[in-house]
Design a protein around this motif. Structure first.
Motif, PDB file in Angstrom:
ATOM      1  N   TRP A  55       0.823  -1.211   0.000  1.00  0.00           N
ATOM      2  CA  TRP A  55       0.000   0.000   0.000  1.00  0.00           C
ATOM      3  C   TRP A  55       0.858   1.262   0.000  1.00  0.00           C
ATOM      4  O   TRP A  55       0.492   2.265  -0.603  1.00  0.00           O
ATOM      5  CB  TRP A  55      -0.994  -0.004   1.150  1.00  0.00           C
ATOM      6  N   GLU A  56       2.028   1.212   0.623  1.00  0.00           N
ATOM      7  CA  GLU A  56       2.954   2.350   0.557  1.00  0.00           C
ATOM      8  C   GLU A  56       3.431   2.547  -0.883  1.00  0.00           C
ATOM      9  O   GLU A  56       3.555   3.681  -1.355  1.00  0.00           O
ATOM     10  CB  GLU A  56       4.153   2.122   1.476  1.00  0.00           C
TER      11      GLU A  56
ATOM     12  N   GLU B 181       0.657   4.254  -2.828  1.00  0.00           N
ATOM     13  CA  GLU B 181       0.607   5.690  -2.534  1.00  0.00           C
ATOM     14  C   GLU B 181       1.715   6.438  -3.275  1.00  0.00           C
ATOM     15  O   GLU B 181       1.486   7.505  -3.836  1.00  0.00           O
ATOM     16  CB  GLU B 181       0.703   5.942  -1.030  1.00  0.00           C
TER      17      GLU B 181
ATOM     18  N   LYS C 260       0.778   6.598  -6.988  1.00  0.00           N
ATOM     19  CA  LYS C 260      -0.305   7.555  -7.215  1.00  0.00           C
ATOM     20  C   LYS C 260       0.183   9.000  -7.131  1.00  0.00           C
ATOM     21  O   LYS C 260      -0.309   9.862  -7.840  1.00  0.00           O
ATOM     22  CB  LYS C 260      -1.435   7.328  -6.221  1.00  0.00           C
ATOM     23  N   GLU C 261       1.160   9.258  -6.257  1.00  0.00           N
ATOM     24  CA  GLU C 261       1.691  10.618  -6.122  1.00  0.00           C
ATOM     25  C   GLU C 261       2.577  11.011  -7.301  1.00  0.00           C
ATOM     26  O   GLU C 261       2.711  12.181  -7.613  1.00  0.00           O
ATOM     27  CB  GLU C 261       2.505  10.740  -4.830  1.00  0.00           C
TER      28      GLU C 261
END
Length: 64
Positions: free
Chosen positions: A30-31, A34, A37-38
């Motif tokens: 999940w990190e 993220e 996505k950034e």
């Protein structure tokens, strides 16, 4: 009567059998999501635990 195993045992992976990028934990996966996505344009990215290697992979497919 159908014969079957007297007990079910869990098989842990011996080595990495998948060629996909793998993560040891759901948190690591999940990190990574993220971070992706950034820094890039991605839709519907999620993580799942692989039934082959037991590690975590990323996918853009819908997972229930």
């Amino acid at each position: 009567m159908k014969p079957g195993p007297s007990h079910v045992r869990k098989i842990n992976p011996v080595g990495f059998t998948c060629k996909k990028k793998s993560y040891s934990t759901a948190d690591e996966a999940w990190e990574a999501i993220e971070y992706i996505k950034e820094n890039t344009y991605v839709r519907n990215l999620s993580a799942y635990r692989c039934s082959v290697c037991g590690l975590w992979h990323l996918t853009s497919k819908h997972i229930d």
